[in-house]
Structure formats: C-alpha cells, structure tokens
Design an enzyme around this catalytic site. Sequence first.
Site, PDB file in Angstrom:
ATOM      1  N   SER A 193      36.320  36.512  35.675  1.00 54.28           N
ATOM      2  CA  SER A 193      37.311  37.587  35.673  1.00 54.28           C
ATOM      3  C   SER A 193      38.558  37.039  34.991  1.00 54.28           C
ATOM      4  CB  SER A 193      37.634  37.972  37.116  1.00 54.28           C
ATOM      5  OG  SER A 193      38.827  38.720  37.186  1.00 54.28           O
ATOM      6  N   TYR A 218      39.457  36.158  46.597  1.00 53.53           N
ATOM      7  CA  TYR A 218      38.633  36.641  45.474  1.00 53.53           C
ATOM      8  C   TYR A 218      38.986  35.870  44.197  1.00 53.53           C
ATOM      9  CZ  TYR A 218      36.904  39.572  41.699  1.00 53.53           C
ATOM     10  OH  TYR A 218      36.279  40.006  40.558  1.00 53.53           O
TER      11      TYR A 218
HETATM   12  N1  LIG Z   1      35.615  45.876  38.262  1.00 56.58           N
HETATM   13  C1  LIG Z   1      36.488  44.948  37.923  1.00 56.58           C
HETATM   14  O1  LIG Z   1      37.690  45.204  37.760  1.00 56.58           O
HETATM   15  C2  LIG Z   1      36.015  43.530  37.665  1.00 56.58           C
HETATM   16  C3  LIG Z   1      36.842  42.695  36.896  1.00 56.58           C
HETATM   17  C4  LIG Z   1      36.432  41.386  36.676  1.00 56.58           C
HETATM   18  C5  LIG Z   1      35.229  40.931  37.187  1.00 56.58           C
HETATM   19  N2  LIG Z   1      34.451  41.772  37.936  1.00 56.58           N
HETATM   20  C6  LIG Z   1      33.189  41.236  38.480  1.00 56.58           C
HETATM   21  O2  LIG Z   1      32.104  41.990  37.962  1.00 56.58           O
HETATM   22  C7  LIG Z   1      31.012  41.930  38.866  1.00 56.58           C
HETATM   23  C8  LIG Z   1      30.464  43.326  39.065  1.00 56.58           C
HETATM   24  O3  LIG Z   1      31.426  44.123  39.703  1.00 56.58           O
HETATM   25  P1  LIG Z   1      31.587  45.675  39.375  1.00 56.58           P
HETATM   26  O4  LIG Z   1      32.975  45.877  38.920  1.00 56.58           O
HETATM   27  O5  LIG Z   1      30.506  46.160  38.544  1.00 56.58           O
HETATM   28  O6  LIG Z   1      31.518  46.245  40.867  1.00 56.58           O
HETATM   29  P2  LIG Z   1      30.457  47.179  41.568  1.00 56.58           P
HETATM   30  O7  LIG Z   1      30.234  48.418  40.793  1.00 56.58           O
HETATM   31  O8  LIG Z   1      30.934  47.284  42.972  1.00 56.58           O
HETATM   32  O9  LIG Z   1      29.085  46.334  41.535  1.00 56.58           O
HETATM   33  C9  LIG Z   1      28.870  45.256  42.397  1.00 56.58           C
HETATM   34  C10 LIG Z   1      27.387  44.955  42.395  1.00 56.58           C
HETATM   35  O10 LIG Z   1      27.175  43.815  43.242  1.00 56.58           O
HETATM   36  C11 LIG Z   1      26.185  44.133  44.199  1.00 56.58           C
HETATM   37  N3  LIG Z   1      26.457  43.472  45.469  1.00 56.58           N
HETATM   38  C12 LIG Z   1      27.588  43.497  46.195  1.00 56.58           C
HETATM   39  N4  LIG Z   1      27.442  42.826  47.332  1.00 56.58           N
HETATM   40  C13 LIG Z   1      26.170  42.360  47.335  1.00 56.58           C
HETATM   41  C14 LIG Z   1      25.421  41.591  48.251  1.00 56.58           C
HETATM   42  N5  LIG Z   1      25.939  41.165  49.409  1.00 56.58           N
HETATM   43  N6  LIG Z   1      24.138  41.299  47.941  1.00 56.58           N
HETATM   44  C15 LIG Z   1      23.593  41.737  46.792  1.00 56.58           C
HETATM   45  N7  LIG Z   1      24.254  42.452  45.870  1.00 56.58           N
HETATM   46  C16 LIG Z   1      25.540  42.769  46.150  1.00 56.58           C
HETATM   47  C17 LIG Z   1      26.271  45.635  44.383  1.00 56.58           C
HETATM   48  O11 LIG Z   1      25.024  46.156  44.823  1.00 56.58           O
HETATM   49  P3  LIG Z   1      24.710  46.647  46.315  1.00 56.58           P
HETATM   50  O12 LIG Z   1      25.947  47.210  46.890  1.00 56.58           O
HETATM   51  O13 LIG Z   1      23.611  47.632  46.104  1.00 56.58           O
HETATM   52  O14 LIG Z   1      24.243  45.433  47.042  1.00 56.58           O
HETATM   53  C18 LIG Z   1      26.552  46.091  42.962  1.00 56.58           C
HETATM   54  O15 LIG Z   1      25.348  46.226  42.247  1.00 56.58           O
HETATM   55  C19 LIG Z   1      31.547  41.269  40.154  1.00 56.58           C
HETATM   56  O16 LIG Z   1      31.146  39.915  40.169  1.00 56.58           O
HETATM   57  C20 LIG Z   1      33.046  41.371  39.998  1.00 56.58           C
HETATM   58  O17 LIG Z   1      33.700  40.338  40.674  1.00 56.58           O
HETATM   59  C21 LIG Z   1      34.807  43.061  38.175  1.00 56.58           C
END
Ligand SMILES: NC(=O)c1ccc[n+]([C@@H]2O[C@H](COP(=O)([O-])OP(=O)(O)OC[C@H]3O[C@@H](n4cnc5c(N)ncnc54)[C@H](OP(=O)(O)O)[C@@H]3O)[C@@H](O)[C@H]2O)c1
Length: 361
Positions: free
Chosen positions: A145, A158
Amino acid sequence: MNAETGKTALITGASSGIGQELAKLFAKDGYNLVLVARSDDKLDRLGEVFKNNYGTEQVTVIGKDLSSEDAAQDVYNQVKAKGITVDVLVNDAGVGLYGLFATDTDWEREKAMIHLNVLTLTQMTKLFLYDMLARNEGKILNLASLLSITPSPLMAVYAGTKAYVYNFTQSLANELKDTNVSITALLPNATDTDFFNKAGAENTKVTDEVQDPVMVAKAGYDALMAGKSKIVPGGLKNKSYEVMAYVAPQEALASLMRNKMEQKPDPKAEEESSTIAWGIGIGIAVLAGVALGLAYANTNALDRARYRYKAKSFGDSISDTLSSVFDNVVDSVVDAYKTTKAKAGAVINESEEELEEEVVA
Ligand SMILES: NC(=O)c1ccc[n+]([C@@H]2O[C@H](COP(=O)([O-])OP(=O)(O)OC[C@H]3O[C@@H](n4cnc5c(N)ncnc54)[C@H](OP(=O)(O)O)[C@@H]3O)[C@@H](O)[C@H]2O)c1
C-alpha cells in the site's frame, strides 16, 4: 488462443475489490485459477462467470479464513492434494482497522489482521516460492500500500502490516534477482472497494479521493508480468506521494496522514456548531454592548461617538452578519443611554450624524 493456457494463478482475496479485478485479468489471459477467500459462494459464482465469459478451464475454490492458525499450510496442502502447480501467487487478501490504537481498536481484530496481512502472506510466500525456485519459474504479487511507506495515525497497525509487506517483498526481490522467479509489491493509494467500510473508516476524508480498482489491478498485473519489484499505480500524483514519502520527515508525514484519516465533518454537527457560534457571537455582542453602554453613560459626546464607531468596527471584524447583530445591540444601548439621561433630566445636544462626522474627520 489465450496467451497463458495451462498455467495456474492462485489468488487470495478474490471474492471482492482489487483481488477480484486481478482474478478477471488472469481469467482473460487464459489462466486456470485457484480462488481463496472466506466467501466460497461468491468465489463459486465468480468461477462460473469466468468459465462462461472467458472459457476458463479449471477453477478451484478454497473457502478459508486466512487469519486462522496454519491457514497457509492448509491451502498449500489442498492445492498439492489436487496436483495443481501454482505458477503465479497473488497475496491480495487483507483487512484494515480504523481508530486510536490505545483506546478505540480491538486487540482480537488487530491480532487477526496481523495474522492475515503478515503471517499468512509470509507463509504462503515461503511454501509456494520454494516450489517455484525448484522449477526456476514463477511470479508472486504482494498487496502492499502507499501506507507501507508513510506512518498512518488512526490506522497504525494496518500501516505497520503493510510496511512489513513492502520491506519483505523488496528484500526477496533482491534474493531472487539471479533467478527466473520474480516478486512484485503493489502499492495502491486509497482505492474504491469495500476496504474502508470493513475497516470502520468509511467516513474519513481519504475516501473522497479513491481510485478505480480496475486501474489498480491492471497496473499490478502489468508490473507482475514485467517482473518489476514494485509498482505505484495512479500516475504522477501517486508517484509524487511516493517521492515525498522518501524525502519528507516522518513527523510531517504522520501529520499529513492524520489529517487525511480524520472523519469528514458531520453536516448535522456543523449546523449545530454554527448555531452555537451564533449564540456565542450574540453573547459577545451583548456583553460588549453593555460595556459600551456603561462607558457611554460616563463620558463626553466625542468619546461617545468614538465608542460607537469602534463598536461598529468591532462588529465588522467579527463578520458581516454578526456586525448587523452588533449594530442592533449598540443602537439598543444608545437608546437605553438616552432614556437614562432623559430620566436624569440631562440634555443631549448633538445629533448622532454630527458626532460620527466629527470622529471620522
Ligand atoms: N482499498 C484500498 O484503499 C487499498 C489500498 C492499498 C492496499 N489495499 C490492499 O488491497 C488488498 C485488497 O483489498 P480491497 O481493497 O480489494 O478490499 P476488499 O474489497 O475488502 O477485499 C478484501 C479481500 O480479502 C478477503 N479477506 C478478508 N479477510 C479474509 C480472511 N480472514 N480470510 C480470507 N480472505 C479474507 C476478502 O474476502 P472474504 O471477505 O470473502 O473472506 C476479500 O476478497 C488488501 O490487502 C488491502 O490491504 C487496499
């Protein structure tokens, strides 16, 4: 004919957001897929969509809570038991948690977050990287990130987990540089997914500036395929954030991020606070009026005009609106003064206009 037919990509966190967009890109390029997340129903539906839309041959769904003990080992064992070779590993699954560390956030959620974002990602990398190196072929994408390189008050744990992911990935990129295996860190800025809602940060200022997850996934996918060690998607703006993060003092970055992570002003609270401001403003005006009135009653005509003039200036300086309130108060005070004088039998000779002119001159 698809470019990568026969190869397999394993994607954690494929049920939503950036992970789902990445899975789509692999499917479009002809990869077989292993999709991992807790919502296996969503993953099943996604698999059907990929088979129908892109002719994906094999989709394996593993419903797993990756924050549980030995989750990575269990996923690895399931993949091995099915005889699947993982050519690309994407460690996308991750969560955030919003609030002041000392008083607001819950330790059990923090522990689960560290387990998911750090421990599982590390063990998944260890298990699959070993096999990739044995074949001298493979690619890994880790979701870091922009918070990996800046402190982030109100999301302290985080940001710490993402700093780990970035540092870990860059170290491995160096260890792997003479091999045919590559590892890439993806460093998105705030992205329009369910991430902020799940973290309890849906109302923060940073959510006003979110970027498109389709763009983020494409940038990550291209960098992974090119074997780059890192990618910051989002063009010059995010690149300049990155450069600033390398050169600015940590304290300044922490203040900047604190501001971005603060709650947006609540419109209802703003209305209430403006009512309170009005109340305070009127209170000040009344007090100032009383003080002026007392002074007014005990001085000569010229000074009286000066007080009145100053009162007007003071009112203007508070604000236009408050000024008109203030003028009304001053007028009331003048009236009260005249009445008091009249009752005491005193005579006021000068008109108010005359007094004002005298002061301005
Ligand atoms: N959105 C942002 O602003 C942002 C910025 C920088 C980096 N990121 C990173 O990008 C990645 C994806 O995030 P996103 O933004 O796409 O969020 P998201 O839409 O909430 O997706 C998160 C994914 O992780 C899975 N997950 C969460 N907890 C889990 C668990 N305990 N076991 C297995 N799977 C789990 C969720 O699936 P289930 O709920 O079905 O388990 C979902 O598929 C993360 O690592 C996040 O830190 C996000």
